[in-house]
Scaffold this motif. Structure first.
Motif, PDB file in Angstrom:
ATOM      1  N   ASP A  85      25.288   2.589 -18.286  1.00 36.04           N
ATOM      2  CA  ASP A  85      24.700   1.675 -17.301  1.00 36.04           C
ATOM      3  C   ASP A  85      25.377   0.163 -17.917  1.00 36.04           C
ATOM      4  N   LEU A  86      25.873   0.319 -19.175  1.00 42.49           N
ATOM      5  CA  LEU A  86      26.422  -1.012 -19.673  1.00 42.49           C
ATOM      6  C   LEU A  86      27.797  -1.353 -19.411  1.00 42.49           C
ATOM      7  N   TRP A  87      28.536  -0.255 -18.816  1.00 42.39           N
ATOM      8  CA  TRP A  87      29.925  -0.205 -18.378  1.00 42.39           C
ATOM      9  C   TRP A  87      30.018  -1.286 -17.456  1.00 42.39           C
ATOM     10  N   LEU A  88      29.741  -1.495 -16.482  1.00 42.88           N
ATOM     11  CA  LEU A  88      29.896  -2.525 -15.632  1.00 42.88           C
ATOM     12  C   LEU A  88      29.946  -4.054 -15.990  1.00 42.88           C
ATOM     13  N   PRO A  89      28.642  -4.238 -16.738  1.00 44.33           N
ATOM     14  CA  PRO A  89      28.612  -5.685 -17.065  1.00 44.33           C
ATOM     15  C   PRO A  89      29.752  -5.833 -18.273  1.00 44.33           C
ATOM     16  N   VAL A  90      29.846  -4.881 -19.112  1.00 42.91           N
ATOM     17  CA  VAL A  90      30.842  -5.014 -20.173  1.00 42.91           C
ATOM     18  C   VAL A  90      32.330  -5.055 -19.470  1.00 42.91           C
ATOM     19  N   ALA A  91      32.699  -4.534 -18.666  1.00 44.02           N
ATOM     20  CA  ALA A  91      33.882  -4.396 -17.846  1.00 44.02           C
ATOM     21  C   ALA A  91      34.093  -5.920 -17.203  1.00 44.02           C
ATOM     22  N   VAL A  92      32.991  -6.656 -16.577  1.00 47.04           N
ATOM     23  CA  VAL A  92      33.088  -7.901 -16.050  1.00 47.04           C
ATOM     24  C   VAL A  92      33.077  -8.918 -17.230  1.00 47.04           C
ATOM     25  N   TYR A  93      32.344  -8.744 -18.246  1.00 46.40           N
ATOM     26  CA  TYR A  93      32.671  -9.774 -19.287  1.00 46.40           C
ATOM     27  C   TYR A  93      34.089  -9.629 -19.906  1.00 46.40           C
ATOM     28  N   VAL A  94      34.692  -8.311 -19.855  1.00 48.30           N
ATOM     29  CA  VAL A  94      36.118  -8.625 -20.328  1.00 48.30           C
ATOM     30  C   VAL A  94      36.845  -9.188 -19.547  1.00 48.30           C
ATOM     31  N   GLY A  95      36.513  -9.105 -18.383  1.00 51.47           N
ATOM     32  CA  GLY A  95      37.588  -9.956 -17.286  1.00 51.47           C
ATOM     33  C   GLY A  95      37.211 -11.502 -17.393  1.00 51.47           C
ATOM     34  N   VAL A  96      35.829 -12.043 -17.531  1.00 47.38           N
ATOM     35  CA  VAL A  96      35.646 -13.310 -17.699  1.00 47.38           C
ATOM     36  C   VAL A  96      36.243 -14.019 -19.206  1.00 47.38           C
ATOM     37  N   ILE A  97      35.968 -13.261 -20.100  1.00 47.22           N
ATOM     38  CA  ILE A  97      36.777 -13.975 -21.258  1.00 47.22           C
ATOM     39  C   ILE A  97      38.337 -13.975 -21.132  1.00 47.22           C
ATOM     40  N   SER A  98      38.932 -12.918 -20.531  1.00 49.56           N
ATOM     41  CA  SER A  98      40.176 -12.918 -20.291  1.00 49.56           C
ATOM     42  C   SER A  98      40.677 -14.129 -19.633  1.00 49.56           C
ATOM     43  N   VAL A  99      39.824 -14.563 -18.511  1.00 46.23           N
ATOM     44  CA  VAL A  99      40.325 -15.899 -17.671  1.00 46.23           C
ATOM     45  C   VAL A  99      39.933 -16.924 -18.513  1.00 46.23           C
ATOM     46  N   MET A 100      39.092 -16.815 -19.390  1.00 52.12           N
ATOM     47  CA  MET A 100      38.733 -18.132 -20.179  1.00 52.12           C
ATOM     48  C   MET A 100      40.036 -18.427 -21.092  1.00 52.12           C
ATOM     49  N   CYS A 101      40.422 -17.143 -21.806  1.00 52.10           N
ATOM     50  CA  CYS A 101      41.413 -17.394 -22.553  1.00 52.10           C
ATOM     51  C   CYS A 101      42.779 -18.095 -22.089  1.00 52.10           C
ATOM     52  N   TRP A 102      43.054 -17.624 -20.920  1.00 54.17           N
ATOM     53  CA  TRP A 102      44.316 -17.942 -19.972  1.00 54.17           C
ATOM     54  C   TRP A 102      43.954 -19.598 -19.591  1.00 54.17           C
ATOM     55  N   THR A 103      42.866 -19.777 -19.179  1.00 51.37           N
ATOM     56  CA  THR A 103      42.614 -21.321 -18.691  1.00 51.37           C
ATOM     57  C   THR A 103      42.434 -22.107 -20.113  1.00 51.37           C
ATOM     58  N   ALA A 104      42.341 -21.760 -21.259  1.00 45.73           N
ATOM     59  CA  ALA A 104      42.175 -22.602 -22.406  1.00 45.73           C
ATOM     60  C   ALA A 104      43.874 -22.675 -22.588  1.00 45.73           C
ATOM     61  N   ILE A 105      44.522 -21.783 -22.468  1.00 42.92           N
ATOM     62  CA  ILE A 105      46.008 -21.743 -22.903  1.00 42.92           C
ATOM     63  C   ILE A 105      46.792 -22.839 -21.752  1.00 42.92           C
ATOM     64  N   MET A 106      46.180 -22.848 -20.493  1.00 43.69           N
ATOM     65  CA  MET A 106      46.853 -23.323 -19.389  1.00 43.69           C
ATOM     66  C   MET A 106      46.503 -24.984 -19.611  1.00 43.69           C
ATOM     67  N   SER A 107      45.289 -25.192 -20.476  1.00 39.26           N
ATOM     68  CA  SER A 107      45.065 -26.571 -20.794  1.00 39.26           C
ATOM     69  C   SER A 107      45.869 -27.191 -21.438  1.00 39.26           C
ATOM     70  N   ARG A 108      46.699 -26.406 -22.397  1.00 43.56           N
ATOM     71  CA  ARG A 108      47.751 -26.918 -23.346  1.00 43.56           C
ATOM     72  C   ARG A 108      46.818 -27.854 -24.194  1.00 43.56           C
ATOM     73  N   ASN A 109      45.733 -27.530 -24.863  1.00 43.67           N
ATOM     74  CA  ASN A 109      45.164 -28.187 -25.898  1.00 43.67           C
ATOM     75  C   ASN A 109      45.149 -27.040 -27.038  1.00 43.67           C
ATOM     76  N   TRP A 110      45.531 -27.285 -27.930  1.00 45.59           N
ATOM     77  CA  TRP A 110      45.694 -26.302 -29.005  1.00 45.59           C
ATOM     78  C   TRP A 110      44.292 -25.719 -29.632  1.00 45.59           C
ATOM     79  N   HIS A 111      43.592 -26.963 -29.693  1.00 43.49           N
ATOM     80  CA  HIS A 111      42.148 -26.466 -30.161  1.00 43.49           C
ATOM     81  C   HIS A 111      41.725 -25.547 -29.191  1.00 43.49           C
ATOM     82  N   ALA A 112      41.540 -25.789 -27.956  1.00 45.87           N
ATOM     83  CA  ALA A 112      40.723 -24.756 -26.958  1.00 45.87           C
ATOM     84  C   ALA A 112      41.511 -23.614 -26.990  1.00 45.87           C
ATOM     85  N   SER A 113      42.813 -23.406 -27.101  1.00 48.45           N
ATOM     86  CA  SER A 113      43.586 -22.125 -27.079  1.00 48.45           C
ATOM     87  C   SER A 113      43.404 -21.316 -28.227  1.00 48.45           C
ATOM     88  N   VAL A 114      43.165 -21.835 -29.423  1.00 52.40           N
ATOM     89  CA  VAL A 114      43.131 -21.106 -30.852  1.00 52.40           C
ATOM     90  C   VAL A 114      41.570 -20.596 -30.618  1.00 52.40           C
TER      91      VAL A 114
END
Length: 229
Positions: free
Chosen positions: A140-169
């Motif tokens: 039962d954990l698979w769906l929420p885990v899959a959604v979480y993986v997607g969300v943190i991936s988007v967070m990483c990308w938007t941090a990099i797109m902010s071009r702030n090295w603190h946020a990106s790291v």
């Protein structure tokens, strides 16, 4: 001066948590897992960003609060508490995404980062799927885990797109921390997992909090340089 002492306190309490992990003490675990995060929140609140980044600060601070709530939930055992923790961190990541978008600046190099982030997310998601579905008690954990993986991936990308090295790291370290945690929980044991999870986690949150006013110095890439890259 206050921020320097806060950073020292964060480092000391964080190192204390790492050093006492092997003691298996519930009291020490609660105190020194949550105290560094509480200090990181104080650091974020005390930061003085430019007027145009005030909403960025608010969103990051609220995201940190959801993160410390997630920490508290994960200190409890059981899938129910894991789900509470996962949900709390997911909200925190969405708040970080909302914050990073406010500092969004186009960069061809940052835009191209979507490919490796997507590949990594798919690969680790695939491994987590196999590990979770192999245990009927955790399927039962698979769906929420899959959604979480997607969300943190988007967070990483938007941090990099902010071009702030603190946020990106910070975002990348957060992904590393969560990857170790998930792999250790659902796929196979990771040596000294607790140490590496918390080391990268504390560092991630400290960098994200410091992105409010660039505590550690440094500047964003200039637009001209970013376009040439």
């Amino acid at each position: 001066m206050l921020r320097k002492w806060l950073i020292v306190a964060i480092l000391v309490t964080g190192v204390t948590h790492l050093a006492t992990l092997s003691l298996d003490s519930t009291i020490l675990n609660w105190i020194f897992k949550l105290l560094p995060m509480a200090l990181i929140i104080v650091l974020a609140v005390s930061s003085q960003p430019a007027d145009k980044f005030r909403m960025y600060k608010i969103l990051v601070v609220i995201g940190l609060i959801f993160s410390i709530a997630g920490d508290a939930f994960l200190l409890k055992n059981g899938n129910q508490w894991f789900m509470f923790g996962l949900s709390s961190f997911m909200v925190g990541h969405l708040l970080y995404v909302a914050a990073m978008i406010r500092r969004w600046e186009f960069s061809l190099l940052a835009l191209l980062c979507v490919a490796p982030i997507g590949v990594y997310s798919w690969l680790i998601g695939w491994q987590l799927h196999n590990g979770i579905m192999a245990d009927s008690g955790q399927s039962d954990l698979w769906l929420p885990v899959a959604v979480y993986v997607g969300v943190i991936s988007v967070m990483c990308w938007t941090a990099i797109m902010s071009r702030n090295w603190h946020a990106s790291v910070g975002a990348i370290l957060f992904a590393v921390s969560d990857s170790i945690l998930a792999w250790n929980k659902f796929v196979s044991a990771v040596p000294a997992s607790g140490f590496w999870i918390m080391l990268t986690y504390f560092a991630a949150q400290l960098f994200i909090a410091s992105s409010i006013s660039n505590v550690f110095g440094g500047k964003q890439l200039s637009k001209g340089r970013a376009l040439r890259m």
